[in-house]
Design a protein around this motif. Structure first.
Motif: not given
Length: 692
Positions: A116-118, A448-449, A458-464, A512-516
């Motif tokens: 999704q982030r890509q 955004c996290e 502000k502007g185009q944003a995605a909470y992913v 940063a924060g990807y599951s380990d």
């Protein structure tokens, strides 16, 4: 605050299903071309962007207006918040952002979050190219060296065959089911083929339908191989069950041929030489000497619907899915990407690209043949199915190979970047279906996290984020529209398959924060073979959706299910969570010619778009009787069929089930086994009536 959703929408009454099915069919043949932003990495059951654009525009178009016009116009959802609680590859988020909305993309699986982030974030083309060149400089020369012939030519593909010992005489048996290992995709038109002698592994040219041949060493070759279905016969005539001969170990593997790129741009098939065997032996030694810091897959397979077949062949760890040369080559590339450092979107994109390359570079891939893409990827069957004759490709690749890091860099990342800068949509026009630009906004969302940062963006944003959508930080009444595609109850269990990618990604840490953790399997997953457990898990998500939706908002999701128990649980879970189904709209689903679908008893071509509103908002099912619900379903299906859309028995059965169960749920009826049987009987009658 009220929702942007009208009191009565086109999605519930005048949904342009035929038009969307027409453009959806066009998209389904080449999703990676028409919707490349969501095609940078494998995800399962990816829905059609054209259809989801249609759902979003129809859900915000009043029923008296023409939703087809809304779909084909620069429709504006500025200020709206769209939630997808099962975001998968990010189709909903991408289409919402293109329409000017803000997107919330949740998925419980971290590999899905990476995809999704890509799909939604921007890349700097120069920075991406610089990162790619840095990786190339760090590892390509060595990867190329490990894929060379003695005279310095590049080996595009090595052909391997699995081996087992005969339990009676210990004869080593090569598990060929046919000596034909390469033929044209249209063999009757181009009969030339490559065959291998099962006795001495000599390679020669013949026909795909040859009767008998003699190899250069005088051995007789026939069409019959040692393997027939699940049984194998050794050279002494002993027959045995193939799996039974493994004795708790993986099969052995032996190289028998290679495809080589020549200096004149031609390709040739050649037998394996002692040089090739020594080069592979060197890879075994290199692998053993790799430093602890090198990126290699970790983790073990756990039993599951989609992993048990691999476990039966004694593949226990994820590194078992690769041979020594693949592990060395892939480790060189992965380590170079990891060592770029930082958390730039461009490094993240290369991590995702590498992960996607794994799908074409492992022991579960096979050769598709001439006249088509050479590599049949490992998920063509939606399960982890071992190959008796796997194909080993050059993982960095050349312009003459497919499924490689360098070729996917251009076909996936370059194409996705261009699409994000200038999105293209498929529109029905006077001359047929055409590609149009200028209807959608460019994609370049800030990610955004947390809800707090998303609300202030502000502007185009995605909470992913990776999270269980039954537990969110979204305040009450904050979302305008929920559009999603929930997981199957059974069949394809995403986490079991995603662990194949995660085994490498956890060491690379793409962001940063990807599951380990060693697995992507999570408590709270909706997928479950037990219908009751599936119903409980999905009810928790529907309940959270009802909480975060604004008054007057709407939930729409696509669904198809072969087992009626899946439909019953979805309908019951919605009712328990406070939802009323206000429409069930059939529309084009996935590509109908996939291997998985073609093998189904009643393959599906259509999805049902299930439209729901909250009971607390006064929602009512529009049908007043079983007969009316049945007539509504028949009308929608007939409209598609009359428009030339393929409607099969499985489609009729699924849509009729959904419509009837939606009506019955609205009456408070107990959807027990006898009701399910009655619904199934009416669905069967509808198949006969509608399809003759």
């Amino acid at each position: 605050m009220t929702s942007v959703v009208p009191a009565r929408t086109s999605l519930e009454s005048t949904f342009p299903a035929a038009m969307l099915s027409e453009v959806g069919t066009q998209e389904s043949w080449r999703k990676e071309v028409h919707r490349p932003a969501t095609s940078t990495h494998k995800w399962w059951a990816k829905r059609l962007g054209t259809v989801f654009r249609g759902i979003l525009t129809s859900a915000t178009t009043p029923d008296e207006a023409d939703a087809a016009v809304s779909y084909g116009s620069p429709f504006d959802l500025a200020g709206a918040v769209v939630l997808d609680p099962f975001s998968g590859s990010g189709v909903t988020g991408v289409e919402a952002l293109k329409l000017g909305a803000k997107a919330v993309c949740f998925d419980i699986n971290p590999v899905a979050t990476l995809v999704q982030r890509q799909a939604v974030q921007p890349w700097d083309r120069e920075a991406l190219e610089a990162a790619y060149r840095a990786v190339e400089l760090a590892c390509r020369a060595e990867v190329d060296r490990l894929h060379r012939t003695e005279d310095g030519r590049t080996v595009l593909y090595y052909f391997w065959v699995a081996t087992v010992e005969c339990p009676e005489c210990s004869d080593v048996v090569r598990l060929f089911d046919s000596p034909v290992f390469s033929k044209n995709a249209y063999p009757k038109r181009v009969p030339k083929a490559q065959i291998v002698c099962p006795e001495c592994l000599a390679v020669q040219e013949s026909r795909y339908d040859f009767d008998t041949e003699k190899c250069p060493n005088g051995h007789l070759i026939t069409q019959r191989g040692a393997v027939q279905r699940q049984s194998t016969t050794c050279r002494q005539g002993h027959s045995f069950k193939t799996l039974g001969a493994l004795n708790g170990a993986r099969p052995g593997y032996e190289m028998y041929a290679k495809m080589v790129a020549n200096s004149d741009k031609s390709k040739s098939y050649e037998s394996i030489t002692d040089w090739d065997r020594k080069l592979y032996d060197e890879c075994v030694k290199i692998l053993a000497s790799l430093p602890e810091s090198a990126v290699l897959p970790r983790g073990e397979l756990a039993s599951g619907n989609n992993t048990d077949q691999a476990l039966k062949w004694n593949f226990r760890e994820w590194r078992d899915f690769f041979n020594a040369r693949q592990l060395v080559s892939l480790s060189l590339i992965a380590t170079a990407i990891r060592d770029l450092g930082g958390s730039a979107p461009e490094r993240e994109a290369l991590c995702a690209l590498f992960s996607g390359t794994l799908e074409f570079n492992n022991l579960f891939t096979s050769f598709k043949g001439e006249g088509t893409g050479a590599v049949r990827h490992m998920f063509s069957n939606h399960i982890l199915k071992p190959e008796r004759t796997p194909l080993e490709a050059h993982p960095w690749g050349t312009s003459q190979s497919s499924g490689a890091f360098s070729t996917l860099y251009k076909s996936r990342l370059h194409r996705a970047h261009e699409y994000k800068m200038k999105p293209v949509d498929l529109i029905v026009h006077e001359k047929g279906i055409e590609r149009f630009t200028g209807l959608s906004k460019p994609l370049g969302a800030s990610i955004c996290e947390s809800w707090d940062s998303f609300a202030l963006a502000k502007g185009q944003a995605a909470y992913v984020v990776t999270r269980n959508s039954a537990e969110t930080d979204i305040p009450d009444g904050s979302v305008d529209l929920i559009v999603t595609d929930p997981p199957y109850m059974d069949n394809v269990h995403y986490a079991e398959l995603a662990d194949f990618f995660h085994a490498w990604l956890q060491r690379m840490q793409p962001y940063a924060g990807y599951s380990d953790e060693e697995t992507t399997r999570r408590s709270g997953e909706v997928q479950h073979a037990d219908p009751v457990e599936f119903g409980k898990a999905i009810e928790a998500v529907w309940a959270e959706c009802a909480r975060v939706l604004k008054p007057g908002g709407l939930l729409a999701f696509t669904f198809h299910q072969a087992r009626i128990s899946g439909w019953v649980q979805v309908v019951e879970s919605l009712r328990r969570a406070g939802w009323v189904m206000t429409a069930v709209q059939p529309v084009k689903g996935e590509m109908a010619t996939s291997i998985v679908k073609s093998g189904a008893r009643e393959p599906s071509n259509l999805d049902s778009v299930v439209v729901c509103r909250r009971a607390a908002d006064g929602a009512r099912n529009p049908n007043r009787s079983m007969e009316e619900a049945l007539a509504t379903a028949a009308k929608e299906l007939t409209g598609l069929r009359d428009a030339g859309i393929d409607v099969g028995a499985g489609d009729v059965r699924s849509v009729v089930r959904g419509s009837l169960l939606a009506y019955l749920a609205s009456t408070g009826a107990d959807l027990d086994e006898s009701v399910a049987m009655q619904v199934d009987s009416l669905a069967t009658e509808s198949i006969a009536t509608l399809l003759g």
